[in-house]
Write a protein that holds these residues in place. Sequence first.
Motif, short mmCIF file in Angstrom:
data_model
loop_
_atom_site.label_atom_id
_atom_site.label_comp_id
_atom_site.label_asym_id
_atom_site.label_seq_id
_atom_site.Cartn_x
_atom_site.Cartn_y
_atom_site.Cartn_z
N LEU A 19 -14.05 0.15 11.81
CA LEU A 19 -13.60 1.61 11.77
C LEU A 19 -14.26 2.12 13.02
CD1 LEU A 19 -14.81 2.50 8.19
CD2 LEU A 19 -12.44 2.49 9.19
N TYR A 20 -15.31 1.64 13.68
CA TYR A 20 -15.83 2.13 14.93
C TYR A 20 -15.07 1.80 15.97
CZ TYR A 20 -18.86 2.91 19.14
OH TYR A 20 -19.32 3.32 20.21
N ILE A 21 -14.43 0.72 16.02
CA ILE A 21 -13.47 0.30 17.15
C ILE A 21 -12.21 1.10 17.01
CG2 ILE A 21 -12.07 -1.71 18.02
CD1 ILE A 21 -14.34 -3.40 17.36
N ILE A 22 -11.55 1.01 15.96
CA ILE A 22 -10.31 2.08 15.74
C ILE A 22 -10.59 3.61 16.05
CG2 ILE A 22 -8.66 2.87 13.79
CD1 ILE A 22 -8.99 0.08 12.55
N GLY A 23 -11.62 3.92 15.78
CA GLY A 23 -11.91 5.34 16.01
C GLY A 23 -12.27 5.58 17.58
N SER A 24 -12.91 4.49 18.13
CA SER A 24 -12.74 4.62 19.63
C SER A 24 -11.67 4.62 20.58
CB SER A 24 -14.05 3.88 20.14
OG SER A 24 -13.58 2.45 19.93
N ILE A 25 -10.61 3.70 20.07
CA ILE A 25 -9.26 3.63 20.99
C ILE A 25 -8.34 4.66 20.25
CG2 ILE A 25 -9.77 1.42 21.43
CD1 ILE A 25 -8.17 0.40 19.56
N ALA A 26 -8.41 5.04 19.29
CA ALA A 26 -7.41 5.88 18.65
C ALA A 26 -7.30 7.35 19.21
CB ALA A 26 -7.43 6.00 17.00
N PRO A 27 -6.10 7.94 19.46
CA PRO A 27 -6.18 9.10 19.97
C PRO A 27 -6.66 10.36 18.93
CG PRO A 27 -3.98 8.28 20.18
CD PRO A 27 -4.61 7.29 19.28
N VAL A 28 -7.18 11.21 19.46
CA VAL A 28 -7.74 12.27 18.75
C VAL A 28 -6.72 13.15 18.07
CG1 VAL A 28 -9.21 14.27 18.60
CG2 VAL A 28 -9.91 12.41 20.14
N THR A 29 -6.75 13.36 16.66
CA THR A 29 -5.53 14.09 15.95
C THR A 29 -6.06 15.61 16.25
OG1 THR A 29 -6.78 13.80 13.96
CG2 THR A 29 -5.09 12.29 14.53
N SER A 30 -5.83 16.14 17.33
CA SER A 30 -6.15 17.56 17.49
C SER A 30 -5.42 17.87 18.63
CB SER A 30 -7.45 17.92 17.28
OG SER A 30 -8.28 17.36 18.70
N VAL A 31 -5.12 19.23 18.92
CA VAL A 31 -4.37 19.65 19.92
C VAL A 31 -5.20 19.77 21.44
CG1 VAL A 31 -2.86 21.57 20.88
CG2 VAL A 31 -2.57 20.87 18.70
N TYR A 32 -4.86 19.22 22.52
CA TYR A 32 -5.62 19.38 23.55
C TYR A 32 -5.05 20.25 24.44
CZ TYR A 32 -7.30 14.46 23.22
OH TYR A 32 -8.14 13.21 22.83
N LEU A 33 -5.94 21.05 25.02
CA LEU A 33 -5.43 22.04 26.01
C LEU A 33 -5.37 21.20 27.34
CD1 LEU A 33 -7.98 25.05 25.76
CD2 LEU A 33 -5.69 24.91 25.09
N GLY A 34 -4.32 21.71 28.25
CA GLY A 34 -3.67 20.87 29.32
C GLY A 34 -4.93 20.13 30.24
N ARG A 35 -6.07 20.86 30.63
CA ARG A 35 -7.16 20.52 31.44
C ARG A 35 -7.86 19.44 30.56
NH1 ARG A 35 -8.16 25.62 29.96
NH2 ARG A 35 -10.32 26.05 28.84
N GLN A 36 -8.01 19.37 29.33
CA GLN A 36 -8.73 18.51 28.43
C GLN A 36 -7.90 17.49 28.20
OE1 GLN A 36 -9.31 21.17 25.09
NE2 GLN A 36 -11.15 21.93 26.08
N VAL A 37 -6.88 16.90 28.47
CA VAL A 37 -6.02 15.73 28.22
C VAL A 37 -6.71 14.72 28.95
CG1 VAL A 37 -3.80 14.75 28.17
CG2 VAL A 37 -3.78 17.09 27.62
N PRO A 38 -7.01 13.46 28.07
CA PRO A 38 -7.69 12.48 28.90
C PRO A 38 -6.88 11.92 30.27
CG PRO A 38 -7.92 12.20 26.63
CD PRO A 38 -6.93 13.45 26.90
N LYS A 39 -7.53 11.40 31.29
CA LYS A 39 -6.94 11.07 32.23
C LYS A 39 -5.74 9.93 32.11
CE LYS A 39 -7.60 9.60 37.02
NZ LYS A 39 -8.31 9.41 38.30
N LYS A 40 -6.19 9.10 31.23
CA LYS A 40 -5.34 7.84 30.70
C LYS A 40 -3.99 8.35 29.99
CE LYS A 40 -7.64 6.91 26.37
NZ LYS A 40 -8.38 5.51 25.47
N TYR A 41 -4.19 9.43 29.36
CA TYR A 41 -3.01 9.77 28.50
C TYR A 41 -2.05 10.52 29.64
CZ TYR A 41 -5.52 9.71 24.25
OH TYR A 41 -6.27 9.39 23.05
#
Length: 105
Positions: A19-41
């Motif tokens: 569960l820890y591994i899945i939680g750390s690699i899965a995208p967050v299920t919330s809306v990001y504001l543009g400046r908060q979108v992770p660089k890898k995305y």
Amino acid sequence: MKIFRYILAFLGILTFLALYIIGSIAPVTSVYLGRQVPKKYVEEIKGLKLLRHGEKIVYFYSDGFIDIKDGMYFVTDQNVVAYNNLWEEPETIIPFETIDSLSVD
């Protein structure tokens, strides 16, 4: 009886780690504001050519469980974009100037 305790403890630790591994690699299920979108995305989005030069993401959401390519939706300052690698045509890009009306729930 002690062996069952060890087995249960081992299974509990494995479950926690999974569960820890899945939680750390899965995208967050919330809306990001543009400046908060992770660089890898953003890098993945640019790699898929879903973002034009100079275009900025305003809102971003992904329902992909492990990978954002399994489902991502975002609004830029110029377009509405939906992408899912399982669709026959994985990308849908709708320029604002082609939208006559919009209803948001």
